[in-house]
Scaffold this active site. Structure first.
Site, PDB file in Angstrom:
ATOM      1  N   LYS A 167       0.935  -1.087  -0.087  1.00 21.29           N
ATOM      2  CA  LYS A 167      -0.078  -0.051   0.040  1.00 21.29           C
ATOM      3  C   LYS A 167       0.877   1.303  -0.118  1.00 21.29           C
ATOM      4  CE  LYS A 167      -3.763  -2.490   1.986  1.00 21.29           C
ATOM      5  NZ  LYS A 167      -4.446  -3.156   2.967  1.00 21.29           N
ATOM      6  N   GLN A 200      -5.156  -2.110   9.179  1.00 21.94           N
ATOM      7  CA  GLN A 200      -5.064  -3.377   8.517  1.00 21.94           C
ATOM      8  C   GLN A 200      -5.752  -4.407   9.243  1.00 21.94           C
ATOM      9  OE1 GLN A 200      -3.357  -3.789   5.700  1.00 21.94           O
ATOM     10  NE2 GLN A 200      -4.191  -5.974   5.623  1.00 21.94           N
ATOM     11  N   ASP A 228     -11.326   1.987   2.979  1.00 19.98           N
ATOM     12  CA  ASP A 228     -11.345   0.829   2.797  1.00 19.98           C
ATOM     13  C   ASP A 228     -12.813   0.411   2.349  1.00 19.98           C
ATOM     14  OD1 ASP A 228      -9.469  -1.178   2.668  1.00 19.98           O
ATOM     15  OD2 ASP A 228      -9.446  -1.278   5.298  1.00 19.98           O
TER      16      ASP A 228
END
Ligand code: NAP
Length: 281
Positions: A52, A96, A119
């Protein structure tokens, strides 16, 4: 012959488009950074986090990373998120997953401002997607829609069977296919006659989380097969939920693992970050 849908090429196209847009936004004085928080040092998570960061660098946005110890408390994590919610230089916040067991994942997801929920996991983002309002889309399913569209695969009017109903893949996937006017069936572990059902699919999207579960007996001749699964086999090689070699000859198009759906997730995360920056205009 089956067309191999190349997620690497398509994700690069998307990242290149975003790179150009980021340069234009910067010229107007609009910048942003993605904040990535990792709690604990799960090696698989570290790989994802690193990828990322690299993607942010590629498209030209900043990345701020928090590598927190396993024993970080829920309250400490919530404080960091609250702080990041207020920071104007942060366009997206990503924690995460999975987080360690002593931290309530839902509480963390809900603490992230929907304006920075890149997300697309916040209930507000999920609700907006469900009723077709603007909001961040869950990255993996949104990436699959891009794979299909950019491969010129028609979705409208097609029967799509999605295997899996998780909050991050199966459910949003089904909703996005519905939004594209497919007729959608969702299958899960309690579904009866899975094979017969899958054989009716024009587009079969497999997110079952079981290595090489789907063979050619589940696939209608000429169907499109999208394999969301990612596993490491005994030889430490990546494989999907689909027996690729067996299934490929019976399809009109199929995604390989690796190099299919995987690269799209990060491309769509970058898309959401840029979307957030666009919102600052
Ligand atoms: P998950 O939470 O484990 O969900 C699996 C789903 O499959 C569940 O809904 C489950 O049904 C269903 N299922 C399990 N066994 C079944 C069976 N025998 N017949 C029919 N349905 C069955 O997994 P996930 O998070 O959605 O992820 C799925 C796969 O995609 C995993 O391999 C994961 O690693 C991969 N993934 C890839 C990406 C990417 O970027 N490429 C992103 C996310 C996930 P129930 O609901 O009834 O239990």
């Amino acid at each position: 012959m089956a067309k191999r849908i190349d997620g690497k090429v398509i994700s690069k196209q998307i990242k290149d488009e975003l790179k150009e847009e980021v340069a234009q936004l910067k010229a107007k004085g609009i910048e942003g950074s993605l904040a990535v928080i990792q709690v604990g040092n799960d090696p698989a998570s570290s790989v994802y986090v690193n990828n990322k960061k690299k993607a942010c660098e590629y498209i030209g946005i900043g990345s701020i990373s928090y590598e927190l110890p396993e024993e970080t408390t829920e309250a400490e994590l919530l404080d960091i998120i609250e702080d990041l919610n207020k920071r104007e230089d942060v366009c997206g916040i990503l924690v995460q997953l999975p987080v360690p067991k002593h931290i309530d994942e839902d509480k963390i997801i809900q603490a992230i401002s929907p304006k920075k929920d890149v997300d697309g996991f916040h209930p507000q983002s999920v609700g907006a997607m469900t009723i077709g309002e603007p909001g961040f889309l869950s990255c993996t399913p949104a990436g699959i829609i891009q794979l299909l569209k950019r491969s010129n695969i028609e979705i409208e009017g097609k029967h799509c069977v999605v295997i899996g109903r998780s909050n991050i893949v199966g459910k949003p996937m089904a909703l996005l296919m519905l939004r594209e006017n497919a007729t959608v069936t969702i299958a899960h572990s309690k579904t009866k006659n899975l094979k017969e059902l899958c054989k009716q699919a024009d587009i079969l999207i497999v997110a079952i989380g079981k290595p090489k579960f789907i063979d050619e007996s589940y696939v209608k001749e000429g169907a499109v097969v999208i394999d969301v699964g990612i596993h490491r086999n005994e030889e430490n090689k990546l494989c999907g939920d689909v027996k690729f070699e067996k299934v490929e000859p019976h399809t009109s198009a199929i995604t390989p693992v690796p190099g299919g759906v995987g690269p799209m997730t990060i491309a769509m995360l970058m898309n959401n970050c840029v979307e957030s920056m666009r919102g600052q205009k």
